[in-house]
Motif scaffolding. Structure first.
Motif, PDB file in Angstrom:
ATOM      1  N   VAL A 234      24.681   1.525 -19.804  1.00  0.00           N
ATOM      2  CA  VAL A 234      25.264   2.863 -19.685  1.00  0.00           C
ATOM      3  C   VAL A 234      24.642   3.596 -18.504  1.00  0.00           C
ATOM      4  N   ALA A 235      25.331   4.630 -18.045  1.00  0.00           N
ATOM      5  CA  ALA A 235      24.816   5.487 -16.980  1.00  0.00           C
ATOM      6  C   ALA A 235      24.052   6.646 -17.605  1.00  0.00           C
ATOM      7  N   VAL A 236      22.856   6.922 -17.091  1.00  0.00           N
ATOM      8  CA  VAL A 236      22.044   8.012 -17.629  1.00  0.00           C
ATOM      9  C   VAL A 236      21.601   8.938 -16.509  1.00  0.00           C
ATOM     10  N   ALA A 237      21.366  10.193 -16.893  1.00  0.00           N
ATOM     11  CA  ALA A 237      20.941  11.227 -15.953  1.00  0.00           C
ATOM     12  C   ALA A 237      20.018  12.185 -16.678  1.00  0.00           C
ATOM     13  N   PRO A 238      19.187  12.938 -15.950  1.00  0.00           N
ATOM     14  CA  PRO A 238      18.414  13.999 -16.610  1.00  0.00           C
ATOM     15  C   PRO A 238      19.356  15.081 -17.119  1.00  0.00           C
ATOM     16  N   PRO A 239      18.987  15.785 -18.170  1.00  0.00           N
ATOM     17  CA  PRO A 239      19.935  16.715 -18.824  1.00  0.00           C
ATOM     18  C   PRO A 239      20.375  17.887 -17.947  1.00  0.00           C
ATOM     19  N   ASP A 240      19.636  18.202 -16.890  1.00  0.00           N
ATOM     20  CA  ASP A 240      20.022  19.307 -16.022  1.00  0.00           C
ATOM     21  C   ASP A 240      20.836  18.853 -14.817  1.00  0.00           C
ATOM     22  N   HIS A 241      21.249  17.584 -14.801  1.00  0.00           N
ATOM     23  CA  HIS A 241      22.024  17.075 -13.664  1.00  0.00           C
ATOM     24  C   HIS A 241      23.431  17.673 -13.684  1.00  0.00           C
ATOM     25  N   PRO A 242      24.000  17.999 -12.515  1.00  0.00           N
ATOM     26  CA  PRO A 242      25.345  18.593 -12.481  1.00  0.00           C
ATOM     27  C   PRO A 242      26.419  17.757 -13.181  1.00  0.00           C
ATOM     28  N   LEU A 243      26.293  16.432 -13.172  1.00  0.00           N
ATOM     29  CA  LEU A 243      27.318  15.595 -13.784  1.00  0.00           C
ATOM     30  C   LEU A 243      27.329  15.696 -15.309  1.00  0.00           C
ATOM     31  N   CYS A 244      26.264  16.209 -15.896  1.00  0.00           N
ATOM     32  CA  CYS A 244      26.185  16.271 -17.356  1.00  0.00           C
ATOM     33  C   CYS A 244      27.165  17.273 -17.954  1.00  0.00           C
ATOM     34  N   SER A 245      27.690  18.155 -17.137  1.00  0.00           N
ATOM     35  CA  SER A 245      28.648  19.137 -17.653  1.00  0.00           C
ATOM     36  C   SER A 245      30.074  18.602 -17.688  1.00  0.00           C
ATOM     37  N   ALA A 246      30.295  17.403 -17.106  1.00  0.00           N
ATOM     38  CA  ALA A 246      31.644  16.845 -17.050  1.00  0.00           C
ATOM     39  C   ALA A 246      32.022  16.214 -18.390  1.00  0.00           C
ATOM     40  N   ALA A 247      33.299  16.376 -18.768  1.00  0.00           N
ATOM     41  CA  ALA A 247      33.796  15.764 -20.005  1.00  0.00           C
ATOM     42  C   ALA A 247      34.184  14.315 -19.788  1.00  0.00           C
ATOM     43  N   LYS A 248      34.539  13.959 -18.552  1.00  0.00           N
ATOM     44  CA  LYS A 248      34.943  12.595 -18.241  1.00  0.00           C
ATOM     45  C   LYS A 248      34.622  12.312 -16.780  1.00  0.00           C
ATOM     46  N   LEU A 249      34.109  11.115 -16.527  1.00  0.00           N
ATOM     47  CA  LEU A 249      33.711  10.724 -15.175  1.00  0.00           C
ATOM     48  C   LEU A 249      34.216   9.324 -14.881  1.00  0.00           C
ATOM     49  N   SER A 250      34.246   8.994 -13.599  1.00  0.00           N
ATOM     50  CA  SER A 250      34.479   7.621 -13.166  1.00  0.00           C
ATOM     51  C   SER A 250      33.278   7.166 -12.348  1.00  0.00           C
ATOM     52  N   LEU A 251      33.186   5.875 -12.103  1.00  0.00           N
ATOM     53  CA  LEU A 251      32.099   5.374 -11.257  1.00  0.00           C
ATOM     54  C   LEU A 251      32.119   6.030  -9.882  1.00  0.00           C
ATOM     55  N   LYS A 252      33.319   6.341  -9.375  1.00  0.00           N
ATOM     56  CA  LYS A 252      33.451   6.996  -8.072  1.00  0.00           C
ATOM     57  C   LYS A 252      32.734   8.345  -8.054  1.00  0.00           C
ATOM     58  N   ASP A 253      32.738   9.025  -9.195  1.00  0.00           N
ATOM     59  CA  ASP A 253      32.065  10.329  -9.267  1.00  0.00           C
ATOM     60  C   ASP A 253      30.548  10.205  -9.135  1.00  0.00           C
ATOM     61  N   LEU A 254      30.021   9.021  -9.421  1.00  0.00           N
ATOM     62  CA  LEU A 254      28.573   8.806  -9.343  1.00  0.00           C
ATOM     63  C   LEU A 254      28.111   8.442  -7.938  1.00  0.00           C
ATOM     64  N   GLU A 255      29.040   8.014  -7.084  1.00  0.00           N
ATOM     65  CA  GLU A 255      28.676   7.459  -5.776  1.00  0.00           C
ATOM     66  C   GLU A 255      27.869   8.400  -4.889  1.00  0.00           C
ATOM     67  N   PRO A 256      28.114   9.720  -4.860  1.00  0.00           N
ATOM     68  CA  PRO A 256      27.339  10.570  -3.939  1.00  0.00           C
ATOM     69  C   PRO A 256      25.870  10.713  -4.310  1.00  0.00           C
ATOM     70  N   TRP A 257      25.497  10.326  -5.520  1.00  0.00           N
ATOM     71  CA  TRP A 257      24.132  10.562  -6.001  1.00  0.00           C
ATOM     72  C   TRP A 257      23.277   9.305  -5.818  1.00  0.00           C
ATOM     73  N   PRO A 258      21.963   9.481  -5.604  1.00  0.00           N
ATOM     74  CA  PRO A 258      21.073   8.303  -5.524  1.00  0.00           C
ATOM     75  C   PRO A 258      21.131   7.491  -6.810  1.00  0.00           C
ATOM     76  N   LEU A 259      21.175   6.174  -6.657  1.00  0.00           N
ATOM     77  CA  LEU A 259      21.230   5.278  -7.808  1.00  0.00           C
ATOM     78  C   LEU A 259      19.950   4.460  -7.863  1.00  0.00           C
ATOM     79  N   LEU A 260      19.289   4.484  -9.007  1.00  0.00           N
ATOM     80  CA  LEU A 260      18.067   3.708  -9.198  1.00  0.00           C
ATOM     81  C   LEU A 260      18.458   2.319  -9.669  1.00  0.00           C
ATOM     82  N   VAL A 261      18.032   1.285  -8.949  1.00  0.00           N
ATOM     83  CA  VAL A 261      18.423  -0.088  -9.262  1.00  0.00           C
ATOM     84  C   VAL A 261      17.182  -0.929  -9.527  1.00  0.00           C
ATOM     85  N   ARG A 262      17.396  -2.038 -10.237  1.00  0.00           N
ATOM     86  CA  ARG A 262      16.330  -3.001 -10.497  1.00  0.00           C
ATOM     87  C   ARG A 262      16.128  -3.914  -9.301  1.00  0.00           C
ATOM     88  N   GLU A 263      15.076  -4.716  -9.367  1.00  0.00           N
ATOM     89  CA  GLU A 263      14.732  -5.630  -8.288  1.00  0.00           C
ATOM     90  C   GLU A 263      15.696  -6.812  -8.232  1.00  0.00           C
TER      91      GLU A 263
END
Length: 316
Positions: free
Chosen positions: A172-201
């Motif tokens: 699942v996609a997770v964010a801190p509770p004060d992130h702007p995306l947390c107020s959205a009722a529905k999102l797509s992966l495209k909506d996440l693209e402008p934000w930094p993404l933390l990835v594994r090695e």
């Protein structure tokens, strides 16, 4: 067979395996409760029996020779057969005893102790040796026959493996509770693209699954930060460094407590199955056979255990 090989002792092979594992005479000595000269003597005697050097120094690093690789495979086989013998003797007494050597992908480490605890409740004399690694290391351990069984997702198709899917691993996609995306009722992966993404090695199963999913959905994340563990990624999100796609089991407590929010992304959760895996044709020990039987037969119990990691567990 060379007569010299018949003079090798189990103690010499134990010392040899410790040196292979630690890549150090001094660390092997500490592990075996020996002095370093005693370890050196055991290896030297073993080299005389084998007729070839087993280790060589390049710079300050200790490397195994081809002869050492061959001896390590043989010694692993010998000690595995002795463990099986011990289990079979215990079985003849009417009780299952021994150790289960289990390697798991890091995303499975949260539920594996609960699985084993339920198994041990049925077989109290069985112990566990658990190794947590990433997907690439799991595949290497499978090739080297290091473990009784492994738990992984995305089982490689180019290896001769037996595997038993037993539980979904929702990412699942997770964010801190004060992130702007947390107020959205529905999102797509495209909506996440402008934000930094933390990835594994590289080598992580979670990263591989996510990259394949992004490619299928034509999602592109130009800004990434790399973390070498699930815990690091989770803490990075908590610190406000960006968003992350993580196994729900790894962040369920944080979601329940409100420290993190699961984002309502239409293309998520991404489901991958955890599988119990071993090499095809591998002779399983009695303990490993019993654990495979437990995983196959106790699906309802496993589902109950997994429910503990749901952000909204069902009332009991």
């Amino acid at each position: 067979m060379r007569k010299s090989l018949m003079r090798m002792t189990l103690r010499q092979m134990q010392v040899f395996r410790a040196v292979c594992e630690s890549r150090s005479y001094s660390r092997a000595a500490e592990e075996m409760a020996l002095t370093q000269p005693a370890v050196s003597l055991q290896i030297r005697q073993l080299e005389e029996l084998v007729g070839q050097p087993l280790f060589e120094y390049i710079g300050k690093k200790l490397y195994q020779t081809d002869a050492a690789d061959a001896l390590l495979r043989a010694s692993n086989d010998i000690f595995q057969r002795l463990e099986v013998l011990d289990m079979q003797l215990s079985d003849l007494k009417g009780s299952l005893q021994g150790q289960l050597r289990l390697a798991v992908e890091s995303s499975a480490k949260y539920i594996t102790p609960h699985l084993f605890a339920a198994f041990q409740a049925q077989h109290p004399d069985v112990s566990l040796h658990l190794t947590v690694v990433n997907r690439a290391q799991v595949i290497k351990r499978l090739s080297d026959n290091r473990d009784d069984l492994v738990i992984m997702s995305l089982v490689p198709q180019d290896m001769a493996l037996e595997f038993l899917p037993f539980l979904n691993n929702p990412i699942v996609a997770v964010a801190p509770p004060d992130h702007p995306l947390c107020s959205a009722a529905k999102l797509s992966l495209k909506d996440l693209e402008p934000w930094p993404l933390l990835v594994r090695e590289p080598g992580s199963g979670t990263r591989k699954a996510c990259e394949e999913h992004f490619q299928q959905k034509r999602a592109h994340f130009p800004h990434t930060l790399e973390f070498a563990s699930l815990e690091g990624s989770r803490e990075g999100v908590l610190a406000g460094l960006g968003l992350a796609l993580l196994p729900r089991h790894a962040v369920s407590r944080e979601i329940r407590s409100g420290l993190l929010r699961e984002l309502p992304v239409e293309e998520l959760p991404l489901y991958r199955s955890w599988c119990l895996v071993h090499a095809r044709g591998k002779r399983l020990s009695p303990v490993a056979q019993a654990f495979v039987g437990f995983i196959r037969e106790e699906r309802a119990l496993i589902s109950q255990l997994a429910e503990r990691f749901s952000p909204n567990p069902s009332p009991t």
